[in-house]
Write a protein that holds these residues in place. Structure first.
Motif, short mmCIF file in Angstrom:
data_model
loop_
_atom_site.label_atom_id
_atom_site.label_comp_id
_atom_site.label_asym_id
_atom_site.label_seq_id
_atom_site.Cartn_x
_atom_site.Cartn_y
_atom_site.Cartn_z
N THR A 70 0.80 -1.28 -0.01
CA THR A 70 0.11 -0.04 0.13
C THR A 70 0.80 1.33 -0.11
OG1 THR A 70 -0.15 0.16 2.30
CG2 THR A 70 -1.79 -1.41 1.41
N GLY A 71 2.26 1.12 -0.15
CA GLY A 71 2.90 2.16 0.03
C GLY A 71 3.67 2.73 1.18
N ILE A 72 3.27 1.94 2.17
CA ILE A 72 3.67 2.17 3.77
C ILE A 72 5.11 1.98 3.74
CG2 ILE A 72 3.38 1.51 6.16
CD1 ILE A 72 0.48 1.46 5.67
N GLY A 73 5.74 0.80 3.22
CA GLY A 73 7.10 0.58 3.24
C GLY A 73 7.99 1.42 2.60
N ALA A 74 7.39 1.88 1.54
CA ALA A 74 8.01 2.97 0.62
C ALA A 74 8.16 4.22 1.22
CB ALA A 74 7.57 3.20 -0.77
N THR A 75 7.03 4.56 2.37
CA THR A 75 6.99 5.94 2.78
C THR A 75 8.07 5.92 4.10
OG1 THR A 75 4.59 6.24 2.27
CG2 THR A 75 5.41 7.46 4.23
N LEU A 76 7.89 4.54 4.32
CA LEU A 76 9.19 4.34 5.74
C LEU A 76 10.41 4.66 5.16
CD1 LEU A 76 7.19 1.66 7.80
CD2 LEU A 76 7.78 4.18 8.66
N LEU A 77 10.61 4.06 4.15
CA LEU A 77 11.92 4.08 3.57
C LEU A 77 12.55 5.55 3.33
CD1 LEU A 77 14.81 2.86 2.98
CD2 LEU A 77 13.53 2.31 0.61
N ARG A 78 11.56 6.36 2.70
CA ARG A 78 11.88 7.78 2.40
C ARG A 78 11.94 8.59 3.57
NH1 ARG A 78 7.89 6.55 -1.76
NH2 ARG A 78 6.39 7.47 -0.28
N GLY A 79 11.28 8.12 4.62
CA GLY A 79 11.24 8.85 5.69
C GLY A 79 12.62 8.79 6.50
N ALA A 80 13.20 7.22 6.50
CA ALA A 80 14.51 7.35 7.01
C ALA A 80 15.54 7.78 6.16
CB ALA A 80 14.70 5.48 7.03
N ILE A 81 15.41 7.90 4.95
CA ILE A 81 16.43 8.37 4.14
C ILE A 81 16.57 10.03 4.44
CG2 ILE A 81 16.95 9.22 1.64
CD1 ILE A 81 15.99 6.26 0.98
#
Length: 134
Positions: free
Chosen positions: A65-76
């Motif tokens: 649902t895009g949650i993993g990508a959002t978390l990854l972008r946030g970590a970056i």
């Protein structure tokens, strides 16, 4: 934690492991929430100008649902705000998250042969990835 990691690989951290690392300097936890419920998290640590994404997980009910990508972008983004120049991670070679990391610019940096062992004794390589943030 328990829902997000397949128990056959034994990759989920225990409560004491999480509590122990959260007390260390340079460690931060980001939570993803949907309607107030935690559905994912990213755990990272920075030392000087390098950081490691220790864990990233999404509840299977909210996968893709895009949650993993959002978390990854946030970590970056958090790494950049802390002056990190290189972000590292390690992942089991057959983990589908490899596509997520590659899609965000991570490049494979190394291989640890037979690093992971599942409950049946089968071994898997660990792949290390890095992302230059400069």
């Amino acid at each position: 934690m328990g829902a997000a990691f397949d128990p056959r690989y034994g990759e989920a951290w225990t409560r004491s492991q999480c509590v122990g690392i959260l007390a260390m300097p340079g460690v931060w936890l980001t939570l993803a929430r949907v309607e107030g419920a935690v559905v994912g998290f990213a755990l990272s640590r920075a030392i000087m100008d390098e950081a490691e994404l220790l864990l990233i997980a999404v509840d299977p009910a909210h996968a893709r649902t895009g949650i993993g990508a959002t978390l990854l972008r946030g970590a970056i983004a958090e790494c950049r705000s802390r002056g990190v120049k290189r972000l590292h991670l390690e992942v089991r070679a057959n983990n589908p998250a490899v596509a997520l990391y590659a899609g965000h610019g991570f490049r494979r940096a190394g291989v640890r042969r037979n690093y992971y062992r599942n409950r049946d004794g089968e071994t898997f390589d660990a792949h290390t990835y890095a992302l230059a943030l400069e």
